[in-house]
Design an enzyme around this catalytic site. Structure first.
Site, PDB file in Angstrom:
ATOM      1  N   HIS A  74       0.806  -1.225   0.000  1.00 33.04           N
ATOM      2  CA  HIS A  74       0.000   0.000   0.000  1.00 33.04           C
ATOM      3  C   HIS A  74       0.838   1.273   0.000  1.00 33.04           C
ATOM      4  O   HIS A  74       0.344   2.342  -0.341  1.00 33.04           O
ATOM      5  CB  HIS A  74      -1.035  -0.028   1.145  1.00 33.04           C
ATOM      6  CG  HIS A  74      -0.481   0.307   2.497  1.00 33.04           C
ATOM      7  ND1 HIS A  74      -0.206  -0.643   3.453  1.00 33.04           N
ATOM      8  CD2 HIS A  74      -0.177   1.498   3.054  1.00 33.04           C
ATOM      9  CE1 HIS A  74       0.250  -0.043   4.546  1.00 33.04           C
ATOM     10  NE2 HIS A  74       0.276   1.255   4.325  1.00 33.04           N
ATOM     11  N   ASP A  78      -0.509  -7.509   1.269  1.00 33.75           N
ATOM     12  CA  ASP A  78       0.109  -6.180   1.414  1.00 33.75           C
ATOM     13  C   ASP A  78       1.619  -6.315   1.583  1.00 33.75           C
ATOM     14  O   ASP A  78       2.169  -6.137   2.669  1.00 33.75           O
ATOM     15  CB  ASP A  78      -0.523  -5.471   2.621  1.00 33.75           C
ATOM     16  CG  ASP A  78      -0.209  -3.984   2.632  1.00 33.75           C
ATOM     17  OD1 ASP A  78       0.394  -3.491   1.652  1.00 33.75           O
ATOM     18  OD2 ASP A  78      -0.566  -3.321   3.628  1.00 33.75           O
ATOM     19  N   GLY A  80       2.786   5.960   9.002  1.00 36.65           N
ATOM     20  CA  GLY A  80       4.209   6.186   8.761  1.00 36.65           C
ATOM     21  C   GLY A  80       5.068   5.006   9.191  1.00 36.65           C
ATOM     22  O   GLY A  80       6.249   4.957   8.882  1.00 36.65           O
ATOM     23  N   SER A 105       4.044   1.935   8.387  1.00 36.09           N
ATOM     24  CA  SER A 105       3.743   0.928   7.367  1.00 36.09           C
ATOM     25  C   SER A 105       4.981   0.448   6.642  1.00 36.09           C
ATOM     26  O   SER A 105       5.887   1.236   6.359  1.00 36.09           O
ATOM     27  CB  SER A 105       2.812   1.520   6.313  1.00 36.09           C
ATOM     28  OG  SER A 105       1.524   1.569   6.822  1.00 36.09           O
ATOM     29  N   GLY A 106       4.996  -0.843   6.334  1.00 34.82           N
ATOM     30  CA  GLY A 106       6.130  -1.392   5.609  1.00 34.82           C
ATOM     31  C   GLY A 106       7.274  -1.771   6.523  1.00 34.82           C
ATOM     32  O   GLY A 106       8.225  -2.423   6.107  1.00 34.82           O
TER      33      GLY A 106
END
Ligand code: ARG
Length: 418
Positions: free
Chosen positions: A227, A272, A366, A368-369
Site C-alpha cells: 500500500h 500487502d 508512517g 507501514s512497511g
C-alpha cells in the site's frame, strides 16, 4: 702518613633532604611498578579468533540450510555449549569469553560449523604461542566430543574487530551489535531506539520525505508494504536511508525496482507486501545489516513477545518522528483477532495481529512497511510481520495488523532470491 679526611656530617646527612629523596624515590618506583602491573597484568583487551569445525557424522538434512530451523538451532547450540565447557575447564577459563557458531554449512561428508571465539588477554601475550595453545585445547575437545566424530587439527585464525563484524554480517542474519562483539546482552528499554538496536530498519523516502518503513533482507533487497506504493510506483521518486535518524542517515541509496504483490487488494488489505531493489548494495556494518527470515512452516505462537519499530506518528493523524521508536507487543491469534468485538472476520490467513490488551501500544501512520520482529533462543531476530493496517492506532481490541511473513516466504524467494 696523611690521615683520611673526615667529612662533615652536617653537610651530607641533612635529615630533611634525605627524607625528601627517599620519599621521592619510593613514590616514583611505586608509580612505575603500578603502571607495569596495570599494563602487564590487568589491562585486558579482547581478541577474536575464527575457525571451522568439521563434524563428519551429522547426516545431511535440508533443515540445516536455514538458521530458522530447529535442527540448525539445536546443533549450533550443542557446538557452542561444547566449546564453552571445554574452554571453561581448560587453562583458558579466565580468558575465554564466548564462542558462537556464525554459520553451519553442509558438505558431502557432514557439516562445517564456522565459529568465532572471543578471549581476553593482557597485552604482553605471544600471539603465535597463544594460537597454538588454543588449537591444542580445541584438538583435545575434538578427541573427546562424545558421539561426534570430528575432523582433527582445527585451525584458528586471529581476526580484527572489523573482520569479526564482516564475518557476522555476511554469513549470519538478525544479529544485534552486542551479539556480533560477543559482549553482554543489551536490554531493550524505553521507547527510543539506539543506534544498532534494529539494524535492518529502513526508511523509504518519497521525494525526500520519510513515507514508509522497510526491512533489509539482503544487501540489495528491502521488504515493505504494497500500500506504500499505491499511485507511487515510479522507483525514481524513492530513496532508502539507513540508521536510526531520518535527519542524519548513515547511508542513502536510490531505489531501482519496486515489485508490488500482483494480488494486492486495497479494499481488504490482502497481500500487502512489496519488494524493493536498491540501486547499489548497502555496506553492511555492525549497525546496518539484514534480519533473518522465518521458514514458511514456522508457527508464530500467540502471546509471544514481538517488537515493532518505525518513525511513524505517536498518535492517529500525527506526524512522523525523526528518531526511531520501538514498541513491545504480543502476538494475537487470528481467531481472537477476528472476534466480533475486534476485527470481526477481516483478518485473513496472510495477516497476523499484534498489540497489547489495553491498547495504547501500536504502530501508526508512517510505520507501514516496517518490521515486526521476534528474538529466537539463539538471540537472532526474525521478521514475522510487516506493518500493514489497523483501525486508528492503539485502541483497545483494535490491535495492529501485519502482513504474515511466513505466508509470503515463497513469494519473497521468488521475487528477490532471498
Ligand atoms: N497504514 C498505515 C501506514 O500507512 C499503518 C497503519 C498501522 N496501524 C496500526 N494501527 N497498527 O503507515
Amino acid at each position: 702518613l696523611r690521615p683520611a679526611r673526615v667529612p662533615s656530617n652536617s653537610r651530607f646527612l641533612n635529615p630533611c633532604i634525605v627524607i625528601f629523596i627517599v620519599v621521592a624515590v619510593v613514590v616514583i618506583l611505586a608509580v612505575i611498578i603500578g603502571l607495569l602491573i596495570h599494563f602487564l597484568a590487568f589491562d585486558q583487551k579482547s581478541y577474536f579468533y575464527h575457525g571451522d569445525i568439521h563434524i563428519l557424522n551429522v547426516k545431511y538434512s535440508d533443515q540445516l540450510n536455514s538458521p530458522a530451523t530447529q535442527e540448525y538451532k539445536t546443533l549450533s547450540n550443542q557446538i557452542e555449549s561444547l566449546l564453552s565447557k571445554t574452554f571453561k575447564e581448560s587453562n583458558f577459563r579466565y580468558q575465554f569469553v564466548r564462542a558462537r557458531v556464525v554459520k553451519l554449512r553442509q558438505t558431502d561428508n557432514g557439516v562445517i560449523a564456522h565459529i568465532v571465539m572471543k578471549f581476553k588477554f593482557t597485552r604482553n601475550f605471544n600471539g603465535a604461542s597463544m594460537k597454538k595453545r588454543i588449537e591444542s585445547v580445541l584438538n583435545h575437545m575434538l578427541n573427546n566430543s562424545g558421539n561426534w566424530e570430528i575432523n582433527p587439527s582445527p585451525e584458528i585464525k586471529p581476526i580484527t574487530d572489523e573482520e569479526t563484524v564482516d564475518i557476522f554480517t555476511q554469513t549470519s542474519c538478525g544479529a544485534r551489535p552486542d551479539l556480533i562483539t560477543l559482549s553482554e546482552e543489551r536490554i531493550i528499554g524505553g521507547t527510543k531506539a539506539e543506534e544498532g538496536d534494529w539494524p535492518w530498519q529502513v526508511s523509504l523516502r518519497l521525494n525526500n520525505g520519510h513515507f514508509c518503513g522497510g526491512i533489509l533482507i539482503s544487501n540489495s533487497w528491502v521488504l515493505s508494504a504494497a500500500h506504500c506504493f499505491r499511485g507511487k510506483s515510479d522507483p525514481r521518486q524513492w530513496t532508502a536511508t539507513f540508521g536510526i535518524s531520518t535527519r542524519f542517515p548513515k547511508q542513502i541509496i536510490r531505489v531501482q525496482t519496486i515489485k508490488v504483490h500482483s494480488n494486492y487488494i486495497f479494499a481488504t488489505h490482502e497481500n500487502d507486501i512489496a519488494a524493493v531493489k536498491l540501486e547499489r548494495s548497502v555496506k553492511f556494518t555492525k549497525n546496518i545489516h539484514r534480519v533473518c527470515l522465518p521458514e514458511a512452516t514456522q508457527n508464530i505462537l500467540p502471546n509471544s513477545v514481538a517488537y515493532v519499530t518505525g518513525w511513524g506518528s505517536k498518535r492517529y493523524n500525527g506526524h512522523s518522528v525523526p528518531d526511531l521508536e520501538q514498541a513491545q507487543v504480543y502476538i494475537i491469534s487470528n481467531e481472537v483477532c477476528n472476534a466480533p468485538s475486534s476485527y470481526n472476520g477481516m483478518i485473513s490467513s496472510g495477516m497476523i495481529c499484534a498489540g497489547v490488551p489495553e491498547g495504547g501500544v501500536d504502530a501508526c501512520q508512517g510505520d507501514s512497511g516496517g518490521p515486526l520482529v521476534q528474538e529466537d533462543s539463539r538471540r537472532l531476530w526474525f521478521l514475522v510481520g510487516i506493518v500493514s493496517w489497523g483501525y486508528q492506532c492503539g485502541l483497545p481490541d483494535k490491535p495492529g495488523v501485519y502482513t504474515r511473513v511466513t505466508a509470503y516466504r515463497n513469494w519473497i524467494r521468488e521475487h528477490t532470491g532471498v
